[in-house]
Structure formats: structure tokens, C-alpha cells
Design an enzyme around this catalytic site. Structure first.
Site, PDB file in Angstrom:
ATOM      1  N   GLY A 184     -17.891  74.115 -21.627  1.00  0.00           N
ATOM      2  CA  GLY A 184     -18.112  73.246 -22.768  1.00  0.00           C
ATOM      3  C   GLY A 184     -18.881  71.972 -22.534  1.00  0.00           C
ATOM      4  N   GLY A 203     -21.350  77.110 -18.790  1.00  0.00           N
ATOM      5  CA  GLY A 203     -22.534  77.892 -19.142  1.00  0.00           C
ATOM      6  C   GLY A 203     -23.732  76.980 -19.323  1.00  0.00           C
ATOM      7  N   ARG A 204     -23.735  76.304 -20.477  1.00  0.00           N
ATOM      8  CA  ARG A 204     -24.876  75.470 -20.860  1.00  0.00           C
ATOM      9  C   ARG A 204     -25.240  74.431 -19.803  1.00  0.00           C
ATOM     10  NH1 ARG A 204     -25.980  74.636 -26.390  1.00  0.00           N
ATOM     11  NH2 ARG A 204     -23.864  75.343 -26.787  1.00  0.00           N
ATOM     12  N   TYR A 247     -28.097  76.365 -35.767  1.00  0.00           N
ATOM     13  CA  TYR A 247     -27.256  75.166 -35.682  1.00  0.00           C
ATOM     14  C   TYR A 247     -27.988  73.888 -36.081  1.00  0.00           C
ATOM     15  CZ  TYR A 247     -25.178  78.314 -32.100  1.00  0.00           C
ATOM     16  OH  TYR A 247     -24.677  79.367 -31.401  1.00  0.00           O
ATOM     17  N   CYS A 279     -41.171  84.972 -41.826  1.00  0.00           N
ATOM     18  CA  CYS A 279     -41.158  84.725 -43.264  1.00  0.00           C
ATOM     19  C   CYS A 279     -39.790  84.279 -43.739  1.00  0.00           C
ATOM     20  CB  CYS A 279     -41.637  85.970 -43.993  1.00  0.00           C
ATOM     21  SG  CYS A 279     -43.355  86.269 -43.588  1.00  0.00           S
ATOM     22  N   GLU A 280     -39.416  83.097 -43.307  1.00  0.00           N
ATOM     23  CA  GLU A 280     -38.187  82.415 -43.728  1.00  0.00           C
ATOM     24  C   GLU A 280     -38.438  80.930 -43.521  1.00  0.00           C
ATOM     25  OE1 GLU A 280     -34.279  83.089 -43.123  1.00  0.00           O
ATOM     26  OE2 GLU A 280     -34.419  85.238 -42.742  1.00  0.00           O
ATOM     27  N   TYR A 340     -28.375  79.943 -24.212  1.00  0.00           N
ATOM     28  CA  TYR A 340     -28.325  80.359 -25.615  1.00  0.00           C
ATOM     29  C   TYR A 340     -29.743  80.447 -26.186  1.00  0.00           C
ATOM     30  CZ  TYR A 340     -23.537  79.160 -24.561  1.00  0.00           C
ATOM     31  OH  TYR A 340     -22.312  79.090 -23.938  1.00  0.00           O
TER      32      TYR A 340
HETATM   33  C1  LIG Z   1     -19.035  80.189 -24.529  1.00  0.00           C
HETATM   34  C2  LIG Z   1     -17.887  80.098 -23.614  1.00  0.00           C
HETATM   35  C3  LIG Z   1     -17.973  79.341 -22.440  1.00  0.00           C
HETATM   36  C4  LIG Z   1     -19.195  78.540 -22.057  1.00  0.00           C
HETATM   37  O1  LIG Z   1     -19.406  77.432 -22.848  1.00  0.00           O
HETATM   38  P1  LIG Z   1     -20.534  76.366 -22.422  1.00  0.00           P
HETATM   39  O2  LIG Z   1     -20.501  75.376 -23.510  1.00  0.00           O
HETATM   40  O3  LIG Z   1     -21.829  77.099 -22.358  1.00  0.00           O
HETATM   41  O4  LIG Z   1     -20.142  75.797 -21.113  1.00  0.00           O
HETATM   42  C5  LIG Z   1     -16.884  79.334 -21.592  1.00  0.00           C
HETATM   43  N1  LIG Z   1     -15.755  80.026 -21.881  1.00  0.00           N
HETATM   44  C6  LIG Z   1     -15.642  80.766 -22.997  1.00  0.00           C
HETATM   45  C7  LIG Z   1     -14.386  81.507 -23.252  1.00  0.00           C
HETATM   46  C8  LIG Z   1     -16.698  80.825 -23.907  1.00  0.00           C
HETATM   47  O5  LIG Z   1     -16.574  81.550 -25.020  1.00  0.00           O
END
Ligand SMILES: *Cc1c(COP(=O)(O)O)cnc(C)c1O
Length: 424
Positions: A244, A281-282, A323, A348-349, A377
Site C-alpha cells: 500500500g 507492489g507500487r 481513477y 473513441c471515448e 498497474y
Molecule cells: C494490491 C495488493 C497489494 C499491493 O498493493 P500496493 O499498493 O501496490 O503496494 C498487496 N496486497 C494485496 C492483498 C493486494 O490486493
């Protein structure tokens, strides 16, 4: 910090000039920097290094959904990362990239029985169970096989992560996890089932978090729950704190650094006496990728600013349409002149708009430009809408680069379709 910068007036990825990639691979194309991925992985690891060692060293499980490209996964596997997967397809990818099965955690609110079986077949390290129904199903499948599935229970702590509503996952009304008030009851029920080795809890409250406070609040709730569960006689050895952490998409955005995050985690988890897991992730992949695009033409003469029409579209990079997300947009060979423009794709949107009234480098037909912070993403959300092909992906390593995902032509997608006899 990333490795996309101007050298002699030309945007480079590490030591590769982006026009070289555009010429050889075409546009639009995602470009990832290996050095940036490695740096982000190392900074994240260092930030968590105080949390335990040996068999208590934290598991860092890269959230595969943020960028499932095999080569990206391979870079992270070589950094010692495991994987957080949310589908059978992601599980297969993580293993194909060489990630150890025991370093794979399987999240997701809708794992099918076939996916639960697959996880058992591959002997993954941990199932993150999201409901009592799922827990009972996994227990039944595992015990029928004479096996025991290692699992933790995902809790919904009812905390507002203060992020975009579509990527907030820890509020009571979200579909994820078991409500905190029911956690003890569900935990006790599942802990008693044959086939399940329930050994802890998990949370993940949302993505692109720019403030540590909601995370710290959620972690405090987890800490209290762990004490409660222990008091009720359960053995808690594992806690998964999810992902997150946000990244800067825009000048002036200052997300907490991994070091600040690590210090907060240390404070919040003091005395828990568990092995921690993380699912970033991000923060690992976001700024390690850009989307390289070419200007098709500049259309003037409307009511507002000119439309810079690029050959990338919402099917290649969905975040702005999905988003309202911001991506910095820069010329690959800036002239020094500036303009104010609407940056749009050819689809075309009206939603196929990357930016409105954006002050940016002056551009004309044929020029190359980049969208920054597209490594997470990005390509993974691509579609073939408007019968456009699937975007290609490239990885740069120093002065070399390789195509790490072929462009899939619109004609190849059509080749997978059939017209039945009754329409002949
Ligand atoms: C999407 C997700 C993540 C990764 O979130 P980031 O914001 O990209 O770090 C981690 N755990 C779960 C369960 C997720 O669904």
C-alpha cells in the site's frame, strides 16, 4: 529515485536513448529500468532489516498484480523477494520466475476451488483466507488430500486509508477480509478444522497511501487482536501487513519513505514475536517504468487548448481513465518551449484523456514523449479495446535492452475468434 533522465538533451532509460527503443520496437511501449527496480527492492529491504533475522527475517512478497511481467519478477526474485498472488495465473508466473513456493502467499477474495487446489499442488507457503466460507472450503480440500494448508486470516480493520475509493480495501463496506468484530469467532472456528494450519492474521487496507497514520491505526488493531487470540489459546506465529505504500506521481507529492514506513512498523509491532510478511507492489515497480509514446498529431482550433493526440491510449494505460490518475508527461527531446494542452489517445471515448489543461513540453506530430510512473498497474491493465493490440514491454539494463513482452497484434487477437457454422 529512478533512472529515466535527460542526457545531452535526450531522455534515456539508464544508458539507452529512448528514440532507439522507439525505432526498434515501435510505440507505444512500456520501458522498465532494471537498476531502478533493484534500487527500490534494496531500499525496501534495508528499511525492514531491523524487524527480524534468520527464520524471523520478514518475507517480502511482491504484489504480482502491480506488474506481472516475467522479467520484472525475475529481477525481484534475484533480490530475494517472494510473491503475493491473487489468481492461479499469477501463481504460475511467480513460480515460472523462480520464486520459491514457500515464499508465495495467495491473497484474494474469490479464489476458486481449482485455485485452492493449485496452491496445494504447488505447495505454496501461505493462503491468506478472506472469509469463514473460504477457510472451510480450503480445509475440506486439504484434508481430503491428507494435507494441511498453512494459512492466515485476513482481517478488515475498518480503517479509512484516505486513498482513491476504488483502491481502498480496509473499510467495513469493502469486500475484503473478515470484520474485526467477527475475527475471534471466525478464527476459533477455522483454527479447529482439520486440513488447516491457521497460524496468524493478515491485513491490506489499500493502495497509494500517502500517510502512515491509517496504517499505524490498522497495525495497532492487529496487535490487539493478536493478544486477544493468544489469550484465547491460539498460537500466532505469522502476521502479514500487506502493501500500500504510495509513490510520488506528481511534483509536490511526498509519500512516506520506506525508511519512515520501516520505523513505524518497528514501533507498531514491538513485542509481537511473529514472522512478519509484506506485500509491496507500487512502491517497488511504479517509478521503475515509463510508457513511451509518439505524438500522432496536434489538433488545434477547438474551444480550449490544443489536443496532443498520442499513439498510447486508455487501453494501454488505464489509470487516468479509471481513477482520474495523474502521470507526468514529458518530451523525449524537449526544445525548451512549453505549451498547455489536453493530452489524449485515439480511442473513441472522451475518457481516453491522459491530462487536461496540462502545462508540458511543446510537442508536434512525430515527437516522442513519456508518461512517468507507469511501471505499476500499467501494462498489466491493458486491453485490446478499439481492436488495438496489446502493448509491448521492454527492459533496460545499463546500455542494453530487450523486449520482455511482445506486442500482440490486433490481427493475432482476431485469429483467436471463430465464426460458427450457423453464421456461415
Ligand atoms: C494490491 C495488493 C497489494 C499491493 O498493493 P500496493 O499498493 O501496490 O503496494 C498487496 N496486497 C494485496 C492483498 C493486494 O490486493
Amino acid at each position: 529515485m529512478d533512472h529515466f533522465s535527460l542526457k545531452s538533451g535526450v531522455m534515456h532509460a539508464e544508458d539507452v536513448a529512448l528514440p532507439r527503443i522507439a525505432e526498434e520496437v515501435g510505440t507505444p511501449v512500456y520501458v522498465y529500468s532494471r537498476a531502478t527496480l533493484e534500487r527500490h527492492a534494496q531500499v525496501f529491504k534495508a528499511a525492514l532489516s531491523g524487524l527480524g533475522s534468520g527464520d524471523r527475517a520478514p518475507l517480502i512478497a511482491f504484489a504480482v498484480k502491480s506488474n506481472p511481467n516475467l522479467s520484472v519478477l525475475k529481477v525481484l526474485q534475484r533480490q530475494g523477494f517472494g510473491a503475493d498472488v491473487v489468481s492461479g495465473g499469477e501463481l504460475i508466473r511467480a513460480l515460472a520466475a523462480g520464486m520459491a513456493p514457500e515464499d508465495v502467499v495467495f491473497s484474494g477474495v474469490g479464489k476458486t476451488s481449482a485455485e485452492l487446489e493449485l496452491g496445494l499442488d504447488k505447495q505454496i507457503g501461505q493462503f491468506n483466507i478472506e472469509s469463514s466460507e473460504e477457510g472451510r472450503e480450503l480445509a475440506a480440500i486439504a484434508s481430503a488430500r491428507g494435507e494441511e494448508a498453512s494459512a492466515v486470516l485476513r482481517i478488515n480493520p475498518d480503517v479509512d486509508a484516505k486513498t482513491h475509493e476504488k483502491i481502498s480495501t480496509g473499510k467495513a463496506e469493502n469486500k475484503f477480509g473478515v470484520p474485526l468484530i467477527r475475527a475471534r469467532e471466525v478464527y476459533s472456528e477455522l483454527a479447529g478444522l482439520a486440513g488447516l494450519n491457521l497460524r496468524g492474521v493478515a491485513i491490506h487496507i489499500g493502495s497509494q497511501l500517502l500517510d502512515l497514520e491509517p496504517l499505524e491505526t490498522a497495525f495497532a488493531k492487529v496487535g490487539a487482536l493478536v493478544s486477544d487470540l493468544r489469550a484465547a489459546g491460539h498460537t500466532i506465529t505469522h502476521v502479514d501487513l500487506g502493501g500500500g505504500l504510495g509513490v510520488p506521481y506528481k511534483a509536490g507529492e511526498t509519500p512516506p519513505s520506506p525508511a519512515e514506513y520501516g520505523a513505524m512498523v518497528e514501533r507498531a509491532t514491538k513485542g509481537w514475536d511473529v514472522r512478519l510478511a509484506f506485500e509491496p507492489g507500487r512502491v517497488i515497480a511504479g517509478n521503475a517504468g515509463i510508457l513511451l509514446t509518439r505524438v500522432v498529431r496536434v489538433k488545434r482550433g477547438g474551444n480550449g487548448p490544443p489536443f496532443v493526440i498520442v499513439d498510447a491510449a486508455m487501453n494501454d494505460l488505464a489509470r487516468p481513465a479509471l481513477y482520474g490518475a495523474w502521470h507526468d508527461f514529458e518530451a523525449v527531446e524537449p526544445s525548451g518551449e512549453r505549451m498547455t494542452a489536453n493530452i489524449v489517445g485515439p480511442i473513441c471515448e472522451t475518457g481516453d484523456t491522459f491530462a487536461k489543461d496540462r502545462e508540458c513540453d511543446a510537442l508536434q506530430s512525430g515527437d516522442l514523449a513519456i508518461f512517468r510512473t507507469a511501471g505499476a498497474y500499467g501494462a498489466t491493465m491493458a486491453s485490446s479495446y478499439n481492436s488495438r493490440g496489446f502493448v509491448a514491454e521492454v527492459m533496460v539494463d545499463g546500455d542494453q535492452f530487450a523486449v520482455v513482452a511482445d506486442r500482440i497484434a490486433a490481427s493475432a487477437i482476431m485469429d483467436a475468434e471463430r465464426v460458427p457454422d450457423f453464421l456461415a
